[in-house]
Design an enzyme around this catalytic site. Structure first.
Site, PDB file in Angstrom:
ATOM      1  N   SER A 147     -11.141 -18.652  -1.406  1.00 25.49           N
ATOM      2  CA  SER A 147     -12.227 -19.888  -1.175  1.00 25.49           C
ATOM      3  C   SER A 147     -11.765 -21.316  -1.225  1.00 25.49           C
ATOM      4  O   SER A 147     -11.267 -21.683  -2.164  1.00 25.49           O
ATOM      5  CB  SER A 147     -13.278 -20.361  -2.096  1.00 25.49           C
ATOM      6  OG  SER A 147     -14.726 -20.741  -1.546  1.00 25.49           O
ATOM      7  N   LYS A 189     -12.602 -17.590  -9.039  1.00 25.45           N
ATOM      8  CA  LYS A 189     -11.908 -17.507  -7.232  1.00 25.45           C
ATOM      9  C   LYS A 189     -10.475 -17.979  -7.579  1.00 25.45           C
ATOM     10  O   LYS A 189      -9.479 -17.044  -7.121  1.00 25.45           O
ATOM     11  CB  LYS A 189     -12.279 -18.028  -6.350  1.00 25.45           C
ATOM     12  CG  LYS A 189     -13.884 -17.905  -5.396  1.00 25.45           C
ATOM     13  CD  LYS A 189     -13.257 -16.638  -5.080  1.00 25.45           C
ATOM     14  CE  LYS A 189     -15.077 -16.239  -4.538  1.00 25.45           C
ATOM     15  NZ  LYS A 189     -14.766 -14.809  -4.232  1.00 25.45           N
ATOM     16  N   TYR A 239     -17.684 -19.430 -10.771  1.00 25.52           N
ATOM     17  CA  TYR A 239     -17.986 -19.662  -9.632  1.00 25.52           C
ATOM     18  C   TYR A 239     -16.539 -20.098  -8.602  1.00 25.52           C
ATOM     19  O   TYR A 239     -15.621 -18.808  -8.553  1.00 25.52           O
ATOM     20  CB  TYR A 239     -18.706 -19.729  -8.511  1.00 25.52           C
ATOM     21  CG  TYR A 239     -18.182 -19.556  -6.552  1.00 25.52           C
ATOM     22  CD1 TYR A 239     -18.743 -18.239  -6.478  1.00 25.52           C
ATOM     23  CD2 TYR A 239     -17.627 -20.546  -5.835  1.00 25.52           C
ATOM     24  CE1 TYR A 239     -18.223 -17.564  -5.278  1.00 25.52           C
ATOM     25  CE2 TYR A 239     -17.711 -20.066  -4.654  1.00 25.52           C
ATOM     26  CZ  TYR A 239     -16.612 -18.625  -4.195  1.00 25.52           C
ATOM     27  OH  TYR A 239     -17.099 -17.957  -2.958  1.00 25.52           O
TER      28      TYR A 239
END
Ligand code: NAD
Ligand code: UD1
Length: 345
Positions: free
Chosen positions: A124, A152, A148
């Site tokens: 992302s 990643k 989050y």
């Protein structure tokens, strides 16, 4: 030889399954439906006229995932499965680390065991944190501001370690910017649970009258109109980027990160305006305080993907709005609209 798609029932996964099938790849899908509905895969089959195996399996269930590897001759994996809500990740970090990181560790351990070394991973643009400059290139500094984002970033690092340990691996980490839009058929699209967090689904819910007005989170950023600027990318362009990445991964060895964005930033108010024009619907809005953790501006330098993958976006902001609206209009309750949609109402 077949391509395993984890999280294939989700928003980006389902659109990528369509492109994979249309490019004559054989696929199998693994999903636990924690944020999706099997109906998306029924529609992928209907849209493409092709069938494929679907496993309702949690990536954390190693034994069941191993059965998938035993039963199939897998050539490569496209790994979408993961949790993606920033706010929820702050409240439930263990759940995020367990699901996203453990899930990836189990998957890659089994890939190694079954000699499947080709991987396309959903990263992302969140790995760039609050970027020092835009457009953002792949060698910009990486840091994450929430659990989050850290999953990643950590997974990207784990994958780099994996390649260092065994040069047979071929890995592409795809850093998505802001995917919106839907398949032009109106059959598949984004189906968030509850009140949407992201801008486009929020707008389409206002357009159908499910929500009364949009809160524009801040108009005092240092951007041309003061509202946040993002690189919105049509999900079908994004899905096609996976086909190009898969081609690259299957034909070389190594590990690379690619930005998948258009290179063009639009503000919240520009997106509202484009949506109103494309849909003919008025979107009432009010200016609200900034959302915590938001950044002013984020858009890609997509030159590396163009150069090395031969990929560029082709769909305009207008098409993104038209397609998002078509999907929402035909499926006001997302995939739960099945009965009404199937009977043509
Ligand atoms: P999505 O939630 O629609 O799809 C993810 C899918 O993974 C869902 O079908 C979910 O049920 C499945 N899943 C989650 N955990 C699982 C597990 N343990 N086992 C099996 N299946 C599991 O999300 P999306 O928008 O399609 O995103 C796909 C990927 O791209 C995610 O990894 C996400 O973090 C990443 N990403 C998304 C965006 C975005 O804006 N949509 C932006 C950047 C990166
Ligand atoms: C969010 C996530 C990011 C993720 C990305 C794509 C946060 C803090 N970040 O980013 O990690 O990679 O989605 O899924 O959640 N906006 C409004 N009103 C709304 C919703 C959004 O004004 O109701 C504004 C935001 O302030 C932002 C823009 O719209 O300026 C886009 O927001 P959003 O769609 O949530 O995406 P990101 O903030 O880029």
């Amino acid at each position: 030889m077949t391509i395993l798609v984890t999280g294939g029932a989700g928003f980006i996964g389902s659109h990528t399954c369509v492109e994979l099938l249309n490019s004559n790849h054989e696929i199998i899908v693994l999903d636990n439906y924690s944020n999706s509905n099997i109906e998306s895969l029924n529609r992928v089959k209907r849209l493409t006229g092709k069938d494929f195996k679907v496993y309702e399996v949690d990536l954390l269930d190693k034994e069941k995932v191993e059965e998938v590897f035993k039963e199939n001759s897998i050539e490569a994996v496209i790994h979408f499965a993961g949790l993606k809500a920033v706010g929820e990740s702050v409240e439930k970090p263990i759940y995020y680390y367990q699901n996203n990181i453990m899930g990836t560790l189990i998957l890659t351990e089994l890939m190694q065991k079954y000699c499947v070394h080709n991987l396309v991973f959903s990263s992302s643009a969140t790995v760039y944190g609050d970027p020092k400059e835009v457009p953002i290139s792949e060698d910009s500094p990486l840091y994450a501001t929430n659990p989050y984002g850290r999953t990643k970033l950590m997974i990207e690092e784990i994958l780099r370690d994996l390649y260092v340990s065994n040069n047979n691996w071929s890995i592409a980490s795809l850093r998505y910017f802001n995917p919106i839009g839907a398949h032009e058929s109106g059959l598949i699209g984004e189906d968030p649970k509850g009140i949407p967090n992201n801008l486009m689904p929020y707008i389409t819910h206002v357009a159908t009258g499910k929500l009364t007005e949009l809160n524009v989170f801040g108009n005092d950023y240092s951007t041309p109109d003061g509202t946040g600027v993002r690189d919105y990318i049509h999900v079908v362009d994004l899905a096609k980027g996976h086909i190009k990445s898969l081609g690259k991964v299957l034909s070389t060895k190594g590990i690379e990160a690619y930005n998948l964005g258009t290179g063009q930033g639009y503000s919240v108010l520009e997106l509202v305006d484009a949506f109103e024009k494309a849909s003919g619907q008025k979107i009432p809005y009010k200016i609200a305080p900034r959302r915590s953790g938001d950044i002013a501006e984020c858009y890609a330098d997509p030159a590396k993907a163009e150069r090395e993958l031969g990929w560029t976006t082709v769909k305009s902001l207008e098409e993104m709005c038209i397609d998002s609206w078509r999907w929402q209009k035909k499926n006001p309750d997302g995939y739960l609209t099945k009965a009404a949609y199937m009977s043509g109402h």
